[in-house]
Design a protein around this motif. Structure first.
Motif, PDB file in Angstrom:
ATOM      1  N   MET A  62     -18.434  17.846 -15.781  1.00  0.00           N
ATOM      2  CA  MET A  62     -17.420  17.129 -15.009  1.00  0.00           C
ATOM      3  C   MET A  62     -17.312  15.685 -15.477  1.00  0.00           C
ATOM      4  SD  MET A  62     -17.428  16.215 -10.930  1.00  0.00           S
ATOM      5  CE  MET A  62     -18.910  15.233 -11.146  1.00  0.00           C
ATOM      6  N   ARG A  63     -18.444  15.004 -15.622  1.00  0.00           N
ATOM      7  CA  ARG A  63     -18.422  13.604 -16.062  1.00  0.00           C
ATOM      8  C   ARG A  63     -17.831  13.481 -17.468  1.00  0.00           C
ATOM      9  NH1 ARG A  63     -23.570  13.730 -13.507  1.00  0.00           N
ATOM     10  NH2 ARG A  63     -24.580  14.053 -15.529  1.00  0.00           N
ATOM     11  N   ASP A  64     -18.150  14.426 -18.321  1.00  0.00           N
ATOM     12  CA  ASP A  64     -17.651  14.374 -19.691  1.00  0.00           C
ATOM     13  C   ASP A  64     -16.146  14.604 -19.747  1.00  0.00           C
ATOM     14  OD1 ASP A  64     -18.579  13.914 -22.373  1.00  0.00           O
ATOM     15  OD2 ASP A  64     -18.021  15.985 -22.825  1.00  0.00           O
ATOM     16  N   MET A  65     -15.640  15.521 -18.942  1.00  0.00           N
ATOM     17  CA  MET A  65     -14.195  15.763 -18.909  1.00  0.00           C
ATOM     18  C   MET A  65     -13.438  14.548 -18.393  1.00  0.00           C
ATOM     19  SD  MET A  65     -13.559  19.643 -17.586  1.00  0.00           S
ATOM     20  CE  MET A  65     -14.490  21.023 -18.248  1.00  0.00           C
ATOM     21  N   LEU A  66     -13.994  13.890 -17.379  1.00  0.00           N
ATOM     22  CA  LEU A  66     -13.326  12.729 -16.803  1.00  0.00           C
ATOM     23  C   LEU A  66     -13.262  11.555 -17.780  1.00  0.00           C
ATOM     24  CD1 LEU A  66     -14.762  12.779 -13.174  1.00  0.00           C
ATOM     25  CD2 LEU A  66     -12.415  13.290 -13.880  1.00  0.00           C
ATOM     26  N   SER A  67     -14.141  11.557 -18.779  1.00  0.00           N
ATOM     27  CA  SER A  67     -14.116  10.498 -19.791  1.00  0.00           C
ATOM     28  C   SER A  67     -13.227  10.848 -20.987  1.00  0.00           C
ATOM     29  CB  SER A  67     -15.539  10.199 -20.286  1.00  0.00           C
ATOM     30  OG  SER A  67     -16.064  11.305 -21.000  1.00  0.00           O
ATOM     31  N   ASN A  68     -12.658  12.051 -20.992  1.00  0.00           N
ATOM     32  CA  ASN A  68     -11.786  12.490 -22.082  1.00  0.00           C
ATOM     33  C   ASN A  68     -10.359  12.027 -21.816  1.00  0.00           C
ATOM     34  OD1 ASN A  68      -9.837  14.586 -23.328  1.00  0.00           O
ATOM     35  ND2 ASN A  68     -11.740  14.950 -24.430  1.00  0.00           N
ATOM     36  N   ARG A  69      -9.798  11.254 -22.726  1.00  0.00           N
ATOM     37  CA  ARG A  69      -8.483  10.659 -22.507  1.00  0.00           C
ATOM     38  C   ARG A  69      -7.367  11.704 -22.492  1.00  0.00           C
ATOM     39  NH1 ARG A  69      -7.910   5.446 -22.549  1.00  0.00           N
ATOM     40  NH2 ARG A  69      -5.712   5.637 -23.181  1.00  0.00           N
ATOM     41  N   ILE A  70      -7.518  12.772 -23.220  1.00  0.00           N
ATOM     42  CA  ILE A  70      -6.477  13.806 -23.223  1.00  0.00           C
ATOM     43  C   ILE A  70      -6.377  14.476 -21.855  1.00  0.00           C
ATOM     44  CG2 ILE A  70      -5.810  16.033 -24.224  1.00  0.00           C
ATOM     45  CD1 ILE A  70      -7.083  15.168 -26.820  1.00  0.00           C
ATOM     46  N   LEU A  71      -7.501  14.647 -21.213  1.00  0.00           N
ATOM     47  CA  LEU A  71      -7.516  15.340 -19.926  1.00  0.00           C
ATOM     48  C   LEU A  71      -7.326  14.423 -18.729  1.00  0.00           C
ATOM     49  CD1 LEU A  71     -10.537  17.780 -20.522  1.00  0.00           C
ATOM     50  CD2 LEU A  71      -8.093  18.298 -20.722  1.00  0.00           C
ATOM     51  N   ALA A  72      -7.814  13.212 -18.814  1.00  0.00           N
ATOM     52  CA  ALA A  72      -7.867  12.376 -17.610  1.00  0.00           C
ATOM     53  C   ALA A  72      -7.155  11.040 -17.728  1.00  0.00           C
ATOM     54  CB  ALA A  72      -9.321  12.136 -17.227  1.00  0.00           C
ATOM     55  N   ALA A  73      -6.405  10.816 -18.805  1.00  0.00           N
ATOM     56  CA  ALA A  73      -5.744   9.510 -18.950  1.00  0.00           C
ATOM     57  C   ALA A  73      -4.280   9.636 -19.351  1.00  0.00           C
ATOM     58  CB  ALA A  73      -6.501   8.656 -19.968  1.00  0.00           C
ATOM     59  N   ARG A 115      -5.746  12.675 -11.262  1.00  0.00           N
ATOM     60  CA  ARG A 115      -5.581  12.534 -12.710  1.00  0.00           C
ATOM     61  C   ARG A 115      -5.421  13.877 -13.412  1.00  0.00           C
ATOM     62  NH1 ARG A 115     -10.583   9.024 -14.463  1.00  0.00           N
ATOM     63  NH2 ARG A 115     -11.487   9.886 -12.549  1.00  0.00           N
ATOM     64  N   MET A 116      -5.779  14.951 -12.731  1.00  0.00           N
ATOM     65  CA  MET A 116      -5.579  16.308 -13.221  1.00  0.00           C
ATOM     66  C   MET A 116      -5.003  17.137 -12.084  1.00  0.00           C
ATOM     67  SD  MET A 116      -9.267  16.980 -15.049  1.00  0.00           S
ATOM     68  CE  MET A 116     -10.050  15.761 -16.124  1.00  0.00           C
ATOM     69  N   VAL A 117      -4.174  18.111 -12.445  1.00  0.00           N
ATOM     70  CA  VAL A 117      -3.640  19.060 -11.466  1.00  0.00           C
ATOM     71  C   VAL A 117      -4.204  20.430 -11.808  1.00  0.00           C
ATOM     72  CG1 VAL A 117      -1.573  20.169 -10.555  1.00  0.00           C
ATOM     73  CG2 VAL A 117      -1.530  17.730 -11.111  1.00  0.00           C
ATOM     74  N   TYR A 155      -3.795  23.433 -20.084  1.00  0.00           N
ATOM     75  CA  TYR A 155      -5.113  23.674 -20.671  1.00  0.00           C
ATOM     76  C   TYR A 155      -5.859  24.676 -19.793  1.00  0.00           C
ATOM     77  CZ  TYR A 155      -3.820  19.210 -22.766  1.00  0.00           C
ATOM     78  OH  TYR A 155      -3.145  18.212 -23.395  1.00  0.00           O
ATOM     79  N   ARG A 156      -6.720  25.459 -20.447  1.00  0.00           N
ATOM     80  CA  ARG A 156      -7.514  26.435 -19.698  1.00  0.00           C
ATOM     81  C   ARG A 156      -8.937  26.458 -20.237  1.00  0.00           C
ATOM     82  NH1 ARG A 156      -5.408  32.293 -17.609  1.00  0.00           N
ATOM     83  NH2 ARG A 156      -7.130  32.684 -16.137  1.00  0.00           N
ATOM     84  N   LEU A 157      -9.885  26.607 -19.306  1.00  0.00           N
ATOM     85  CA  LEU A 157     -11.289  26.616 -19.685  1.00  0.00           C
ATOM     86  C   LEU A 157     -11.701  27.968 -20.254  1.00  0.00           C
ATOM     87  CD1 LEU A 157     -13.991  24.907 -19.449  1.00  0.00           C
ATOM     88  CD2 LEU A 157     -14.469  26.320 -17.439  1.00  0.00           C
ATOM     89  N   GLY A 158     -12.447  27.913 -21.333  1.00  0.00           N
ATOM     90  CA  GLY A 158     -13.100  29.085 -21.892  1.00  0.00           C
ATOM     91  C   GLY A 158     -14.546  28.725 -22.168  1.00  0.00           C
TER      92      GLY A 158
END
Length: 211
Positions: A62-73, A115-117, A155-158
């Motif tokens: 979770m912390r790593d995804m929130l720091s990813n600009r493509i996903l959270a910015a 920041r994400m839906v 985007y989808r998680l795998g």
């Protein structure tokens, strides 16, 4: 006369002593349940994936995804699907992968704060049934706008869980290495926009049964 007095006396003794058929049942209380912190090691430990591992790895992802600009910015929050549809358990450990994907989705949704839906694709059948009822006039249209279609995902998680086992026959010690991989896939290009992995290795002499 003596017989009647004898029977009455026996009946009184049975009542006083509680000697009824139901009193013969052994009702010894067992050990009371003990609450444990799911983020720490409990009393029962083995080499499999346990609650503290689920909490630790989902928090880290979770912390790593929130720091990813493509996903959270992005200016427009991306639509993300996180479920276990493409999350495989290829390890020798028994685990319900929903434990990982559900906790990751819920905690990420709370922390992302808009920041994400998140698209509830695992609830698609429920949504389609309600949309059909509205459009057939069986129920009113609700209070939100109608759309031509349900939300598509960006985007989808795998991911997958893999493991490597070792056994020392002399000491009866079992060792298991886990590698858990999470990846977010662009649903138009098929590219991987984010990756994360979690590793752990455990050794134990106890044969813990996971279900």
């Amino acid at each position: 006369m003596k017989k009647r007095h004898l029977m009455a006396g026996l009946g009184a003794l049975m009542v006083m002593g509680g000697c009824t058929p139901s009193s013969q049942v052994d009702n010894v209380a067992g050990q009371a349940s003990v609450y444990e912190d799911p983020s720490s090691s409990g009393r029962v430990q083995g080499v499999g994936i346990e609650s503290q591992d689920v909490v630790a790895m989902t928090d880290e992802m979770m912390r790593d995804m929130l720091s990813n600009r493509i996903l959270a910015a992005r200016d427009v929050p991306p639509r993300i699907i996180i479920d276990n549809e493409y999350f495989r358990n290829e390890s020798s450990s028994i685990i319900n992968t929903n434990l990982l994907t559900d906790r990751l989705r819920v905690e990420l949704n709370r922390a992302a704060n808009g920041r994400m839906v998140f698209v509830g694709r695992h609830f698609a059948d429920m949504v389609e049934k309600e949309r059909e009822l509205k459009r057939d006039g069986a129920v009113d249209g609700g209070t939100i706008r109608r759309t031509q279609a349900t939300a598509g995902g960006d985007y989808r998680l795998g991911g997958r869980i893999a493991s490597l086992d070792a056994m020392d026959r002399n000491s009866q010690t079992r060792s298991r290495y886990h590698q858990v991989t999470f990846e977010m896939i662009d649903l138009e290009l098929g590219t991987i926009v984010w990756s994360g992995s979690y590793e752990m290795k455990k050794a134990s002499q106890d044969n813990v049964l996971y279900r």
